[in-house]
Design a protein around this motif. Structure first.
Motif, mmCIF file in Angstrom:
data_model
loop_
_atom_site.group_PDB
_atom_site.id
_atom_site.type_symbol
_atom_site.label_atom_id
_atom_site.label_comp_id
_atom_site.label_asym_id
_atom_site.label_seq_id
_atom_site.Cartn_x
_atom_site.Cartn_y
_atom_site.Cartn_z
ATOM 1 N N LYS A 156 0.709 11.292 -8.531
ATOM 2 C CA LYS A 156 1.640 11.733 -8.608
ATOM 3 C C LYS A 156 1.125 13.178 -7.702
ATOM 4 O O LYS A 156 0.386 13.589 -7.677
ATOM 5 N N GLN A 157 2.342 13.098 -7.103
ATOM 6 C CA GLN A 157 2.740 14.227 -5.897
ATOM 7 C C GLN A 157 4.325 14.837 -5.391
ATOM 8 O O GLN A 157 5.057 14.290 -5.706
ATOM 9 N N ARG A 158 4.183 15.992 -4.858
ATOM 10 C CA ARG A 158 4.896 16.820 -4.231
ATOM 11 C C ARG A 158 5.514 15.765 -3.253
ATOM 12 O O ARG A 158 5.084 15.219 -2.337
ATOM 13 N N GLN A 159 6.923 15.972 -3.278
ATOM 14 C CA GLN A 159 7.748 14.956 -2.473
ATOM 15 C C GLN A 159 7.009 15.226 -0.877
ATOM 16 O O GLN A 159 7.166 16.853 -0.053
ATOM 17 N N ASN A 160 6.758 14.121 -0.154
ATOM 18 C CA ASN A 160 6.044 14.164 1.040
ATOM 19 C C ASN A 160 4.833 15.366 1.568
ATOM 20 O O ASN A 160 4.988 16.051 2.531
ATOM 21 N N SER A 161 3.968 15.581 0.378
ATOM 22 C CA SER A 161 2.880 16.681 0.614
ATOM 23 C C SER A 161 1.617 16.101 0.996
ATOM 24 O O SER A 161 0.637 16.919 1.758
ATOM 25 N N ALA A 164 0.403 8.714 1.988
ATOM 26 C CA ALA A 164 0.036 7.458 2.210
ATOM 27 C C ALA A 164 0.092 5.815 2.201
ATOM 28 O O ALA A 164 1.836 5.919 3.014
ATOM 29 N N LEU A 165 0.264 4.961 2.128
ATOM 30 C CA LEU A 165 0.219 3.526 1.833
ATOM 31 C C LEU A 165 1.635 3.203 2.236
ATOM 32 O O LEU A 165 2.670 3.049 2.757
ATOM 33 N N VAL A 166 2.087 3.530 0.688
ATOM 34 C CA VAL A 166 3.722 3.627 0.151
ATOM 35 C C VAL A 166 3.653 4.748 -1.172
ATOM 36 O O VAL A 166 2.683 4.670 -2.190
ATOM 37 N N CYS A 167 5.342 5.248 -1.207
ATOM 38 C CA CYS A 167 5.465 6.146 -2.079
ATOM 39 C C CYS A 167 6.670 5.826 -2.838
ATOM 40 O O CYS A 167 7.304 4.932 -2.514
ATOM 41 N N TRP A 168 6.948 6.053 -4.415
ATOM 42 C CA TRP A 168 8.206 5.554 -4.632
ATOM 43 C C TRP A 168 8.554 6.913 -5.566
ATOM 44 O O TRP A 168 7.750 7.852 -6.484
ATOM 45 N N ALA A 266 2.345 8.123 -5.480
ATOM 46 C CA ALA A 266 1.575 7.709 -4.018
ATOM 47 C C ALA A 266 -0.028 6.667 -4.422
ATOM 48 O O ALA A 266 -0.352 6.942 -4.969
ATOM 49 N N LEU A 267 0.367 5.539 -3.331
ATOM 50 C CA LEU A 267 -0.868 4.859 -3.291
ATOM 51 C C LEU A 267 -1.679 5.219 -2.455
ATOM 52 O O LEU A 267 -0.937 4.970 -0.985
ATOM 53 N N LEU A 268 -3.031 5.572 -2.251
ATOM 54 C CA LEU A 268 -3.705 5.524 -1.111
ATOM 55 C C LEU A 268 -5.541 4.565 -1.039
ATOM 56 O O LEU A 268 -5.217 4.840 -1.721
ATOM 57 N N HIS A 269 -5.759 4.143 -0.493
ATOM 58 C CA HIS A 269 -6.734 4.141 -0.114
ATOM 59 C C HIS A 269 -6.553 4.005 1.827
ATOM 60 O O HIS A 269 -6.602 4.282 2.300
ATOM 61 N N ARG A 270 -8.392 3.708 2.107
ATOM 62 C CA ARG A 270 -8.684 4.830 3.516
ATOM 63 C C ARG A 270 -8.669 3.310 3.863
ATOM 64 O O ARG A 270 -8.529 2.808 3.959
ATOM 65 N N PRO A 271 -7.842 3.641 5.775
ATOM 66 C CA PRO A 271 -7.476 2.267 6.810
ATOM 67 C C PRO A 271 -9.097 1.443 6.680
ATOM 68 O O PRO A 271 -8.776 0.674 6.928
ATOM 69 N N VAL A 272 -10.088 2.139 6.971
ATOM 70 C CA VAL A 272 -11.429 0.857 6.609
ATOM 71 C C VAL A 272 -11.539 0.355 5.208
ATOM 72 O O VAL A 272 -12.764 0.434 5.373
ATOM 73 N N ALA A 273 -11.095 -0.079 4.388
ATOM 74 C CA ALA A 273 -11.370 0.002 3.402
ATOM 75 C C ALA A 273 -12.055 -2.134 3.529
ATOM 76 O O ALA A 273 -11.024 -2.415 3.803
ATOM 77 N N ASP A 274 -12.357 -2.576 2.723
ATOM 78 C CA ASP A 274 -12.623 -3.767 1.963
ATOM 79 C C ASP A 274 -11.679 -4.299 1.876
ATOM 80 O O ASP A 274 -10.675 -3.473 1.305
ATOM 81 N N GLN A 286 3.090 -3.872 -7.020
ATOM 82 C CA GLN A 286 4.449 -4.902 -7.189
ATOM 83 C C GLN A 286 4.205 -4.256 -8.871
ATOM 84 O O GLN A 286 5.421 -4.053 -8.973
ATOM 85 N N VAL A 287 2.823 -3.761 -9.179
ATOM 86 C CA VAL A 287 3.152 -2.715 -10.686
ATOM 87 C C VAL A 287 3.701 -1.546 -10.446
ATOM 88 O O VAL A 287 5.125 -1.351 -11.134
ATOM 89 N N LEU A 288 3.555 -1.336 -9.872
ATOM 90 C CA LEU A 288 4.251 0.262 -9.417
ATOM 91 C C LEU A 288 5.864 0.187 -8.340
ATOM 92 O O LEU A 288 6.921 0.858 -9.694
ATOM 93 N N ALA A 289 6.299 -1.189 -7.887
ATOM 94 C CA ALA A 289 7.751 -0.457 -7.985
ATOM 95 C C ALA A 289 8.479 -1.249 -9.121
ATOM 96 O O ALA A 289 9.420 -0.708 -9.115
ATOM 97 N N GLN A 290 7.875 -2.173 -9.781
ATOM 98 C CA GLN A 290 8.494 -2.099 -10.695
ATOM 99 C C GLN A 290 8.956 -1.130 -12.572
ATOM 100 O O GLN A 290 9.509 -0.888 -12.908
ATOM 101 N N GLU A 291 7.317 -0.658 -11.512
ATOM 102 C CA GLU A 291 7.154 0.830 -12.910
ATOM 103 C C GLU A 291 8.134 1.670 -12.694
ATOM 104 O O GLU A 291 8.773 2.774 -13.651
ATOM 105 N N THR A 292 8.535 2.083 -10.944
ATOM 106 C CA THR A 292 9.107 3.095 -10.801
ATOM 107 C C THR A 292 10.650 2.796 -11.390
ATOM 108 O O THR A 292 11.095 3.256 -9.865
ATOM 109 N N ALA A 293 11.164 1.323 -10.853
ATOM 110 C CA ALA A 293 12.129 0.795 -10.124
ATOM 111 C C ALA A 293 13.122 1.732 -11.440
ATOM 112 O O ALA A 293 13.119 2.086 -12.456
#
Length: 294
Positions: A156-161, A164-168, A266-274, A286-293
């Motif tokens: 959880k972060q202040r908007q645009n701080s 991230a990969l994706v934010c809701w 916000a959801l984050l992982h590194r660009p070189v992630a497995d 997918q879960v978060l899209a439903q949780e934050t809808a």
């Protein structure tokens, strides 16, 4: 090897490192002792030995929680990596099929329900992937991610701080007790996270913007504790909608308290992630899209 040698020749035993990691995770010597099938005095002795070896105080023992000092945070980062490598080696030598460990961090209000259901389903689908989930305050999860201790993190972060990969958008609301409301008290008691915790500064700014007198009546790093304190009439608080219970009363938007819409998930992982980390990120998205809808 089961130990790591210091430059002065002393050794950090993994048993001591496991003790401090467990205490830090539980926030309690008593709970840690139970989890490690030991006694509280034994765990305390191990922490003292570790502090003597490190030459620093590693834990601060408060009235409610046990929290790491700055030196403790540094040691915990290394300790977790050493313990993870040790456990990975033990699994490999025992013929276990685990080939990848994914370390995940999630805030408390996502550490149950659909999130854990989908994590468990992912684990059943990919039994060769070991999931290690840590829940806590976003500030701590963010620091752990930056230290390389987490592979995938939900914050959880202040908007645009932070990129991230994706934010809701995070939908929050002012919440009072259903049984013992506090909204008409002056000064207004508020229930909140500790300093630097999410929502705290925004709550205070919102109250002061409308000239409302306030005082902090209850502080905790545990979301469950905050929910209970609000329900029992300790004060009002700002919570995500998903954390509101039947014992709460959501204050209507036409109250004198301004809306606070400054946060995102916000959801984050590194660009070189497995690839498995990236696959798990898609599941959580997918879960978060439903949780934050809403």
């Amino acid at each position: 090897m089961s130990d790591i040698e210091k430059p002065n020749g002393r050794l950090f035993d993994l048993d001591l490192l496991r003790a401090i990691v467990t205490v830090a995770d539980c926030g309690s010597f008593t709970t840690a002792a139970s989890r490690l099938h030991s006694t509280q005095s034994t765990i305390s002795q191990k922490i003292r030995r570790l502090e003597d070896m490190a030459g620093h105080r590693l834990l601060e023992r408060g009235n409610r929680d046990v929290l790491p000092t700055d030196a403790g945070e540094t040691l915990l980062g290394y300790a977790r990596r050493l313990l993870a490598l040790h456990d990975e080696m033990a699994e490999a030598l025992s013929g276990a099929t685990v080939v990848l460990t994914v370390r995940i961090g999630v805030p408390d209000d996502f550490a149950a329900g659909r999130t854990t259901e989908q994590l468990a389903a992912f684990n059943r689908r990919y039994p060769q992937v070991k999931l290690e989930v840590t829940s806590g305050l976003s500030r701590d999860l963010s620091a752990s991610y930056d230290r390389g201790e987490l592979d995938l993190v939900l914050l959880k972060q202040r908007q645009n701080s932070r990129e991230a990969l994706v934010c809701w958008p995070e939908r929050t609301c002012w919440v009072d007790s259903a049984r013992n409301p506090c909204i008409n008290l002056d000064p207004l008691p508020i229930v909140t996270f500790p300093p630097r915790g999410v929502y705290r500064d925004e709550m205070i700014s919102a109250l002061e913007s409308v000239g409302r007198r306030w005082h902090i009546s209850f502080t905790s790093s545990s979301l469950t504790s905050l929910q209970s304190a609000i329900a029992d009439g300790m004060g009002i608080g700002l919570l995500p909608l998903r954390a509101v219970t039947a014992e709460h009363r959501v204050l209507p938007k036409n109250t004198v308290l301004p809306s606070v819409d400054a946060f995102e998930v916000a959801l984050l992982h590194r660009p070189v992630a497995d690839p498995m980390v990236k696959a798990l990120a898609r599941v959580l998205s997918q879960v978060l899209a439903q949780e934050t809808a809403g």
